[in-house]
Design a protein around this motif. Structure first.
Motif, PDB file in Angstrom:
ATOM      1  N   GLY A   1      -8.990  -0.137   0.235  1.00  0.00           N
ATOM      2  CA  GLY A   1      -9.448   0.987  -0.567  1.00  0.00           C
ATOM      3  C   GLY A   1      -8.692   2.257  -0.227  1.00  0.00           C
ATOM      4  N   ASN A   2      -9.312   3.407  -0.500  1.00  0.00           N
ATOM      5  CA  ASN A   2      -8.638   4.700  -0.373  1.00  0.00           C
ATOM      6  C   ASN A   2      -9.264   5.556   0.732  1.00  0.00           C
TER       7      ASN A   2
ATOM      8  N   SER B   1      -3.777   4.526   0.304  1.00  0.00           N
ATOM      9  CA  SER B   1      -4.359   3.590  -0.660  1.00  0.00           C
ATOM     10  C   SER B   1      -3.899   2.173  -0.343  1.00  0.00           C
ATOM     11  N   HIS B   2      -4.863   1.281  -0.223  1.00  0.00           N
ATOM     12  CA  HIS B   2      -4.568  -0.110   0.093  1.00  0.00           C
ATOM     13  C   HIS B   2      -5.312  -1.005  -0.891  1.00  0.00           C
TER      14      HIS B   2
ATOM     15  N   ILE C   1      -3.343  10.863   0.879  1.00  0.00           N
ATOM     16  CA  ILE C   1      -4.234   9.777   0.485  1.00  0.00           C
ATOM     17  C   ILE C   1      -3.567   8.459   0.872  1.00  0.00           C
TER      18      ILE C   1
ATOM     19  N   SER D   1      -8.863   9.536   2.651  1.00  0.00           N
ATOM     20  CA  SER D   1      -8.267  10.869   2.730  1.00  0.00           C
ATOM     21  C   SER D   1      -7.900  11.152   4.184  1.00  0.00           C
TER      22      SER D   1
ATOM     23  N   PRO E   1       0.846  -1.205   0.000  1.00  0.00           N
ATOM     24  CA  PRO E   1       0.000   0.000   0.000  1.00  0.00           C
ATOM     25  C   PRO E   1       0.876   1.246   0.000  1.00  0.00           C
TER      26      PRO E   1
END
Length: 896
Positions: free
Chosen positions: A245-246, A240-241, A238, A248, A223
């Motif tokens: 998912g993403n 992200s994995h 951000i 903020s 990630p």
């Protein structure tokens, strides 16, 4: 009766339907270093293999830890607080404490922190950490404690002087959910000292490392956290994995974001940059798997600094979340915080009894908060762990490491823990007790915990329930059926219908566990049970989990009593099922018969019985190799446990199963003496309201045991029932084996023996769960006797009470541990003046593992809200229940 609705109740209802209000919570442990799962040593020395000092640079394998932190329910993405006072040698990223070998009374956390609030969906949470402005005295704490003997007090953080003149920061961390996956964070740091002081606040976001290849495990997709340009007046990243998912991550203000990797020798990069000034230690590319926002503050005396943050799933659905993209800290942020706090207040206003004083209500709320904060993500893959240790028996592993027979286990769940620091693992009997106070606010979660323990990925295929991580194969008391019955009846009372799916699932698994006990722990099929220490650690004259120096074995009064209670609970569960499905009728008869046989074995007459007629008390029986028996006459909780195996049979329950009564009467006619081991029951012996009773103690033995238990020179402390009689202060029990004395003395506080590590003491202090079992038994007896049975309480006082009044008196003594007395002092804090008189300390309650047998001071693990959280259940019970209501309504009134 359905619970009264508040916004928090509505969220619980939505969670039941699949809306992920519980996805994010305080699931981040406060200690992973020194745990069994992270132990890859050759000698199994978990505490010393992975130390606190290594934790800032070595990546964990099985979980993560942090300070006042949160994660989602698979602990892929974590958030926690880091601090630096400009003087410490390292960032304060996790709690510090002593390992078992370092402390003079075993392992112990050496920090001051408090779980102040939490709703069951974690829509609002509040945490407090007290951070010294002087250098943290790591070396002093280790070296001074190491020099002290077991007869000396522990050396605590307050003793070092770092809090003198109030030179510390109160750092509050609050969380509020605008949406299930839109989490608002507010950090407020107060300077309590007399001079301006520097404080670096580093809110930290990172991914648990599941991408590095480890032995048999291949590397996964990595990630990434990346800095982006945020809205005006903010910094933004951000996360992200590939699975999660993403998200903020917004930081209020123009603040530098520091990046590194959560990998070996790299994870300390932020520490090295901030503390050591190593510019190359962080990634100039503004990306990585670990990130901290770096807020530097000089805070004037009495003033505060505030940091605000926001973590939001990109798919967050709330109106507040939608506006956060352009204005993450606008009016919606403050409104959401205010709303969640108000809703938490409304929720707990309904939870606390109306008659409860403000102090009692506050204690109840903090106890529940501690339990909710102690929910943790727990990951253990038995196959993988054993393979990595070359110990898997099915894969040719030859190493004889712990838990070798538990390769079936695959635990990856949110579990109620006894403690977030000292015990980052679950324990079977702790967890069973913990479900009771949890059921006050979240019955669904409590029931899930009970099912979890009995799930195929936990319970052994042979039926054994895993005891605790250090040794899953050890034996804890079988209290799971007791808790299951409690949760089932609570649900029936709250919702007006039976949860038969829960009942059937748990009953079948408990049947497996009962069979394991009967086959493994009744050595000669005599209905007399062993179980080793059975959770009561060093209460006996010998280590009951080790071979006896005399040879032979112990016939345990507590093990046998536990099994009698187990049969009673299983009988009640079977009755609930049999009234709906006759296929369970044989199960009712099975467990009834077991109870009578166990009662006969425990109460058999003669010189080698566990009952001592001269003393009027129960003792363990040492069965020597030649077959002779000798009572080990230690007056302890072991001898009080037969009192706890007591269950009322209401008239309406009896009328539901007339065939069971006929069976018992027929068995009694065929088997002379079949009913001799129990309290008289059946026709001609019914109590108030036509109630029957299943109990090991007849009226005479009940009175004799209670006379000792309620004697202030024996078991009755001003703060509950002691685990060992004070009689042994002047009359120690000494047993000589081949010239060596084995001795038991009354010790009101910490242990002075190294048995079981020396940090768990049943030789005098008050333990909350055992007191609750005694209170329950007294209420059962009261339902049978009403005012027809009274006893002096305290013994010799001339003050006679019925058993409801005795139970309430014990409950009041336990509650008194935490309440302010007429001088505004709380016994739980003993002589620690800072906690007694300082306005910034005195109302923050710690729920200790156990309590001083004479003065009520807290001992052992300082944050073990786990089973000590039962105090919330007692405050609720005695705020709602009176004698008349109980006697007229019957035992099910307790659950309404």
């Amino acid at each position: 009766m359905k619970p009264t609705s508040t916004e928090e109740h509505n969220r619980l209802g939505e969670a039941r339907k699949g809306i992920p209000w519980k996805k994010w919570g305080p699931y981040l442990s406060e200690r992973q270093w020194g745990t069994v799962r992270e132990d890859y040593s050759e000698n199994g020395d978990a505490w010393n293999y992975f130390t606190h000092d290594l934790a800032r640079s070595r990546t964990y394998r099985w979980g993560e830890d942090g300070l006042g932190g949160i994660s989602e329910d698979k602990q892929l993405l974590c958030f926690a607080l880091a601090l630096w006072n400009g003087r410490d040698p390292i960032l304060k990223e996790r709690l510090f404490g002593l390992t078992n070998s370092e402390g003079n009374h075993g392992e112990d956390v050496k920090e001051y922190y408090f779980y102040l609030d939490s709703t069951p969906t974690h829509s609002y949470m509040k945490f407090l950490y007290k951070y010294p402005q002087a250098p943290f005295p790591y070396v002093d704490l280790v070296e001074t404690n190491r020099r002290r003997s077991r007869t000396e007090m522990e050396y605590e953080l307050l003793d070092t002087g770092v809090f003198d003149d109030n030179r510390y920061f109160d750092v509050f961390v609050e969380y509020a959910k605008a949406d299930p996956e839109d989490i608002l964070v507010r950090i407020t740091a107060f300077n309590r000292g007399p001079e301006p002081a520097e404080l670096h606040i580093l809110p930290t976001l990172w991914f648990r490392n599941d991408w590095t290849a480890v032995m048999e495990k291949p590397a996964g997709q990595k990630p990434l956290i990346t800095q982006l340009e945020g809205p005006t007046g903010t910094c933004m990243a951000i996360a992200s994995h590939p699975v999660l998912g993403n998200y903020s991550f917004y930081c209020e203000g123009d603040v530098p974001l520091l990046f590194t990797e959560n990998e070996n020798n790299l994870k300390a990069g932020i520490n090295n940059f901030v503390v050591l000034g190593q510019q190359h230690a962080i990634n100039p590319g503004k990306a990585g798997t670990k990130m901290s926002a770096h807020y530097r503050n000089s805070i004037a005396p009495g003033q505060s600094a505030v940091v605000q943050l926001r973590l939001s799933a990109i798919t967050a659905r709330s109106a507040v979340a939608e506006t956060s993209v352009n204005d993450p800290f606008g009016i919606g942020f403050n409104q959401a915080f205010a709303s969640r706090l108000q809703e938490a207040d409304e929720f707990y206003k309904l939870v606390a009894p109306a008659a409860a004083s403000p102090d009692r209500a506050a204690i109840m709320r903090q106890a529940i908060a501690g339990m909710l904060w102690s929910k943790q993500y727990y990951y253990f893959d038995g196959d993988t762990w054993l393979a990595e240790h070359q110990a898997h028996p099915l894969l040719g592993g030859q190493n004889m490491t712990r838990n070798r027979e538990w390769f079936h286990m695959l635990n990856e769940d949110i579990i109620s823990m006894p403690d977030k620091w000292e015990y980052p693992w679950y324990a079977a009997w702790d967890l069973a007790f913990q479900t009771l106070p949890l059921s006050i606010v979240d019955l669904d979660f409590a029931k899930e915990q009970m099912k979890l323990l009995l799930h195929k990925d936990y319970i052994h295929p042979n039926g054994q329930v895993p005891a605790y991580e250090w040794n899953f194969g050890d034996v804890n008391p079988p209290v799971q059926a007791w808790s299951t019955l409690f949760l089932y009846l609570i649900g029936q009372a709250q919702y007006g219908e039976a949860d038969l799916d829960f009942l059937k699932l748990t009953f079948h698994k408990l049947l497996l566990n009962f069979t394991w006990w009967v086959n493994r722990k009744d050595r000669f099929g005599k209905n007399v049970f062993e179980g080793g220490f059975l959770g009561l650690d060093n209460i006996g004259v010998f280590d009951r989990s080790a071979p006896l120096p005399t040879g032979g074995y112990l016939e345990q009064a507590d093990g046998t009593a536990w099994m009698a209670l187990f049969t009673q609970n299983m009988t009640e569960l079977a009755v609930e099922l049999a009234t709906r499905d006759p296929i369970y009728e044989d199960m009712v008869l099975k467990f009834l018969e077991h109870f009578y046989f166990i009662a006969l074995a425990l109460n058999k007459p003669g010189h080698d019985s566990m009952w001592d007629e001269e003393d009027g008390f129960y003792y363990d029986l040492l069965r020597l190799p030649d077959g002779s028996g000798k009572r080990l006459k230690v007056r302890s909780m072991v001898g009080l446990l037969p009192l706890c195996a007591t269950t009322i049979v209401e008239k309406w329950q009896r009328e539901q199963i007339p065939w069971a009564l006929s069976f018992i009467q027929a068995r009694a006619r065929r088997t002379p003496g079949f009913l001799d081991g129990i309290h008289p029951t059946g026709p001609g012996h019914y109590g108030v309201g036509g109630r029957g009773i299943l109990a090991l103690l007849n009226p005479e033995r009940l009175r004799r045991v209670l006379t000792k238990m309620l004697d202030e020179n024996e078991f009755l402390s001003p703060y509950g029932i002691r685990s060992l009689s004070r009689y042994h202060l002047e009359h120690p029990f000494i047993f000589n084996v081949e010239g060596q004395d084995f001795r038991v003395d009354y010790l009101p506080a910490e242990s002075d023996t190294g048995m079981f590590g020396g940090n768990s003491n049943w030789r005098g202090p008050v333990w909350m769960p055992m007191n609750v079992l005694i209170i329950r038994a007294l209420l059962q007896y009261y339902l049978y006797y009403g005012d027809n049975f009274k006893i002096e309480c305290p013994t010799g006082s001339g003050n006679h009470m019925n058993l409801f009044e005795v139970a309430r008196d014990i409950s009041d003594r336990l509650t008194r541990i935490f309440l302010q007395d007429e001088n505004g002092r709380r016994p739980v804090y003993g002589g620690t003046e800072k906690f007694q008189s300082d306005p910034y300390w005195r109302d923050h309650i710690l729920f200790y593992e156990y309590f001083h047998g004479d003065n009520g001071a807290g001992l052992g693990a300082s944050h073990q809200t786990g089973w000590t959280g039962l105090i919330a259940k007692l405050i609720q019970l005695y705020g709602l229940l009176d004698e008349k209501t109980l006697l007229e309504g019957g035992k099910h009134v307790i659950f309404q």
